[in-house]
Design an enzyme around this catalytic site. Structure first.
Site, PDB file in Angstrom:
ATOM      1  N   ILE A 293     -23.512 -22.798  -0.654  1.00  0.00           N
ATOM      2  CA  ILE A 293     -25.066 -23.002  -0.533  1.00  0.00           C
ATOM      3  C   ILE A 293     -25.200 -23.371   0.801  1.00  0.00           C
ATOM      4  CG2 ILE A 293     -26.658 -25.016  -1.361  1.00  0.00           C
ATOM      5  CD1 ILE A 293     -25.377 -24.878  -4.310  1.00  0.00           C
TER       6      ILE A 293
ATOM      7  N   TYR B 213     -17.253 -37.471  -9.186  1.00  0.00           N
ATOM      8  CA  TYR B 213     -18.260 -36.491  -8.439  1.00  0.00           C
ATOM      9  C   TYR B 213     -19.591 -37.173  -8.834  1.00  0.00           C
ATOM     10  CZ  TYR B 213     -20.864 -32.443  -7.658  1.00  0.00           C
ATOM     11  OH  TYR B 213     -21.795 -31.526  -7.201  1.00  0.00           O
TER      12      TYR B 213
ATOM     13  N   LYS C 138     -22.730 -38.774  -6.247  1.00  0.00           N
ATOM     14  CA  LYS C 138     -23.944 -37.947  -6.260  1.00  0.00           C
ATOM     15  C   LYS C 138     -25.150 -39.057  -6.327  1.00  0.00           C
ATOM     16  CE  LYS C 138     -22.873 -33.956  -4.987  1.00  0.00           C
ATOM     17  NZ  LYS C 138     -23.289 -33.503  -3.607  1.00  0.00           N
TER      18      LYS C 138
END
Ligand SMILES: NC(=O)c1ccc[n+]([C@@H]2O[C@H](COP(=O)([O-])OP(=O)(O)OC[C@H]3O[C@@H](n4cnc5c(N)ncnc54)[C@H](OP(=O)(O)O)[C@@H]3O)[C@@H](O)[C@H]2O)c1
Length: 307
Positions: A29, A179, A183
């Site tokens: 991305i 993870y 975030k």
């Protein structure tokens, strides 16, 4: 200026004269965010730990966009020395219009790994590295009117509660949980940064973006940059979108003249679709979480940050 519901990711406002830094812009991305920003006329600097990979990304952008202005900055988000060196050199730039805080370990390792500083690796890479980068590079953002910090978050936050005391995964480690926690920290930092910027009267803003579910198997091909996954991966990615589309919430958060600090940009249909602004509802958007996160982050990064 396009109306808020008429954003066309293929027709970005002209970004000539602006400078953006994209962490993890060497692939995925981040690569497509760099390509889209350069296509709109911005100067883009790809901050990455693998120089050869970053150079392939830069060549791919230069092949597609005449006159693209793309630079490289060495940055290993898991290494405080590397982040500090990168941030201190960025701090000298004449202007910096936006940072895409995108680079990340996209799923924690199977077993809990610690950095030499004693931090869980996923948290250290995804959040603490970006916190230290923001703290050290801030003079460049502060001298650029209307500059933006955009934290790249994930729908995975729904898999772990936003508990600041759990962020370092001292207990109950799993790669997915680490993870998700990292975030919460990434998005909580962006929104707390925005609150502090409002309190200090700064013209800079901070926001978050997430790319839905963006799979390599559906991604537009770029020679030397995008992997060629086996056909079954395309099938597994059914219902998702390519990383070229996954970059659009991040790019909108960086370039939409109507974007407001504290927003979350996400695909319209959550996992995919055109990028739209949302009001964050996660517990990591709460000021109590943000304050505690900031206190811990200053300790983890061994740096005071007063934007
Ligand atoms: N893809 C999705 O569906 C999805 C969903 C939710 C959120 N996201 C988020 O979107 C962002 C991009 O994801 P992606 O799918 O494009 O991931 P990706 O293809 O795995 O790319 C990750 C990027 O981060 C860089 N990176 C990893 N560790 C680093 C470190 N220590 N220092 C500097 N750079 C480092 C990688 O660089 P190297 O090339 O050196 O490894 C790479 O450029 C991430 O923040 C991810 O959490 C993605």
């Amino acid at each position: 200026m396009p109306a808020r519901d008429e954003w066309d990711p293929r027709r970005l406002p002209n970004q000539s004269g602006k400078v953006f830094l994209v962490t993890g812009g060497s692939r995925g991305i981040g690569y497509f965010a760099a390509e889209q920003l350069a296509g709109a006329g911005a100067r883009v600097v790809i901050a990455a730990r693998d120089e050869a990979r970053a150079r392939r990304a830069i060549s791919a952008i230069e092949r597609r966009i005449d006159g693209a202005e793309i630079g490289f900055l060495p940055l290993d988000l898991a290494s405080p020395a590397s982040v500090r060196a990168a941030g201190e050199s960025v701090a000298e730039w004449e202007r910096l219009d936006g940072v895409a805080a995108n680079g990340a370990i996209t799923w924690g390792p199977r077993r809990r790994q610690l950095t030499p500083e004693g931090l869980e690796l996923t948290l250290a890479t995804n959040h603490v590295g970006h916190f230290l980068l923001a703290a050290t590079a801030w003079p460049a953002l502060a001298r650029t009117a209307g500059s933006r910090w955009v934290g790249m978050t994930s729908m995975a936050t729904m898999f772990a509660p936003a508990d600041a005391s759990a962020l370092n995964s001292d207990h109950d480690y799993s790669g997915g949980r680490a993870y998700a926690l990292s975030k919460h920290a990434v998005q909580g930092f962006a929104w707390e940064l925005n609150r502090r910027l409002r309190e200090s009267g700064s013209s800079s803003i901070a926001l978050a973006a997430h790319p839905g579910y963006s799979a390599d198997g559906l991604t537009a091909a770029r020679a030397g940059v995008t992997p060629r996954p086996p056909a079954f991966e395309r099938w597994l990615a059914f219902g998702a979108q390519g990383k070229n589309h996954g970059a659009t919430p991040l790019v909108r958060a960086l370039t939409d003249p109507g974007a407001r600090g504290g927003e979350l940009y996400a695909p319209a249909w959550w996992v995919k679709g055109p990028p739209v602004p949302l009001t964050p509802r996660a517990a990591s958007a709460r000021p109590e979480f943000g304050r505690e996160l900031w206190r811990l982050s200053e300790r983890w990064a061994a740096t005071e940050f007063r934007p």
